[in-house]
Design an enzyme around this catalytic site. Sequence first.
Site, mmCIF file in Angstrom:
data_model
loop_
_atom_site.group_PDB
_atom_site.id
_atom_site.type_symbol
_atom_site.label_atom_id
_atom_site.label_comp_id
_atom_site.label_asym_id
_atom_site.label_seq_id
_atom_site.Cartn_x
_atom_site.Cartn_y
_atom_site.Cartn_z
ATOM 1 N N GLU A 1 -2.487 27.500 -9.690
ATOM 2 C CA GLU A 1 -1.799 27.009 -8.484
ATOM 3 C C GLU A 1 -0.288 26.931 -8.707
ATOM 4 O O GLU A 1 0.506 27.263 -7.823
ATOM 5 C CB GLU A 1 -2.331 25.625 -8.103
ATOM 6 C CG GLU A 1 -3.799 25.644 -7.684
ATOM 7 C CD GLU A 1 -4.363 24.242 -7.595
ATOM 8 O OE1 GLU A 1 -4.281 23.649 -6.509
ATOM 9 O OE2 GLU A 1 -4.863 23.724 -8.606
ATOM 10 N N HIS B 1 -9.558 42.336 3.805
ATOM 11 C CA HIS B 1 -9.560 41.177 4.729
ATOM 12 C C HIS B 1 -10.331 39.993 4.142
ATOM 13 O O HIS B 1 -10.822 39.146 4.882
ATOM 14 C CB HIS B 1 -10.154 41.543 6.106
ATOM 15 C CG HIS B 1 -9.662 42.837 6.658
ATOM 16 N ND1 HIS B 1 -8.602 42.929 7.518
ATOM 17 C CD2 HIS B 1 -10.079 44.108 6.441
ATOM 18 C CE1 HIS B 1 -8.383 44.203 7.829
ATOM 19 N NE2 HIS B 1 -9.275 44.942 7.176
ATOM 20 N N LYS C 1 -14.658 17.339 -11.175
ATOM 21 C CA LYS C 1 -13.657 18.352 -10.859
ATOM 22 C C LYS C 1 -13.077 19.050 -12.086
ATOM 23 O O LYS C 1 -12.838 18.440 -13.120
ATOM 24 C CB LYS C 1 -12.504 17.710 -10.089
ATOM 25 C CG LYS C 1 -12.898 17.247 -8.709
ATOM 26 C CD LYS C 1 -12.776 18.344 -7.694
ATOM 27 C CE LYS C 1 -11.347 18.384 -7.184
ATOM 28 N NZ LYS C 1 -11.204 19.385 -6.129
ATOM 29 N N SER D 1 -9.785 15.662 -12.495
ATOM 30 C CA SER D 1 -9.289 14.751 -11.473
ATOM 31 C C SER D 1 -9.447 13.334 -11.986
ATOM 32 O O SER D 1 -10.417 13.026 -12.677
ATOM 33 C CB SER D 1 -10.091 14.941 -10.182
ATOM 34 O OG SER D 1 -10.023 13.774 -9.396
#
Length: 464
Positions: A295, A161, A288, A282
Amino acid sequence: MTDQASNQMWGGRFAAGPDAIMEAINASIGFDKRMAAQDIAGSRAHAAMLAATGVISDNDAEAIREGLLTVLSEIENGTFKFSTALEDIHMNVEARLKEVIGEPAGRLHTGRSRNDQVATDFKLWVRDQLDAAETGLLALIRALLTQAEAGADWVMPGFTHLQVAQPVTWGHHMMAYVEMFGRDLSRVRDARKRMNESPLGAAALAGTSFPIDREMTAAALGFDRPAANSLDAVSDRDFALEFLSCASICAVHLSRFAEELVIWSSAQFRFVTLSDRFSTGSSIMPQKKNPDAAELIRAKVGRIFGANTALMMVMKGLPLAYSKDMQEDKEQVFDAADHWMLALAAMEGMVKDMSANRAELAEAAGSGFSTATDLADWLVRVLGLPFRDAHHITGSLVALAEGRGCDLPDLTLADMQGVHDAITQDVFTVLGVENSVNSRLSYGGTAPAQVRAQVARWTAMLDA
Ligand code: ARG
């Protein structure tokens, strides 16, 4: 009627050429040109067989063979002019062959049809991609084995979970993916075995009256045998559906791993550092470092499973044998194959390059009362309590620690005995995460010794 107006390959009964919209919806050359090499290999095998069986002369077969090699080299060096009016790769190749060698080109299509031709070409193309997937999966599995071996005893939290459950080892977590990609590998090999029957010679749908030798063309193209029913041979696209099913399940696995890498590389987790080679910055936020490759791999399952669904729907309800609907098979498979191979290679690259942050992993491994089950097991093993009672007592101790804002090993023996008076100092030996993982020696468990045994088993299997 002129040759220009109607199709030179099948225009005998046609007085006019197609409407422009008809040509646009009908043509597949824009995408099936990717099967040019397979088409030419199929034609060469067919021509050699026609000569061996005496259906065409050796001279014609030789002219066809040479001419096809010329056409292939034109396609490979980019000088070939593809024509939409010629619909597809089969007719583009044959029309050019006629320009190159003249009359013998017209004998190539004896005893075959575009229906068995396209099934053959597409099967050969899919078979190559199954082989590429096998190679990609093997490389990914080997990269995971290297990670597992290095970190067989690095502790980290195991989750259910996405809540801390019990401590596990880094190697064990890597080996879970080895099992998944290992099943993908076995599915790919299994699909290849089943699909490897030659449709060539099924002709349009009923077979042919020419004395062809289907065993010969099957062998020449690396098939195990000719497909046994001509209706099925031209209408079957199971091999494409199985390819897409294999790809879809594998893409699901890739997406799950990618998701973990996204989570693990976040500032909140810091379990792994992804290399600069597989991250991006970024344009506005200088701090970043984004896990873009992970992804994108996570996203690939969308188009791959989409292709699987699309082809299932194309094939659903089609009567025997060939229907033009089936021309819609290729773009789905091409796209899924491209992105599956890319995702496998990107994942392999990330796995090779990423580094586990051992200190962060170890710190997180002990958080969240992760050794509570070890405590309950101790109460059963040493004090002889029923597990349900042990579970209840441990729950009280967790609540006590939670109230104090500390972890289980930070409680005193007096705290413990306040909940159950028979607890002894010995209990503290099982509360450490190292002890916890070392104790889970059951087959397939997380203990470093088990992980090393599984790495050895897989390595031996792959090397065999
Ligand atoms: N371009 C067609 C396809 O991809 C080739 C087979 C065409 N056969 C036919 N009878 N029209 O399916």
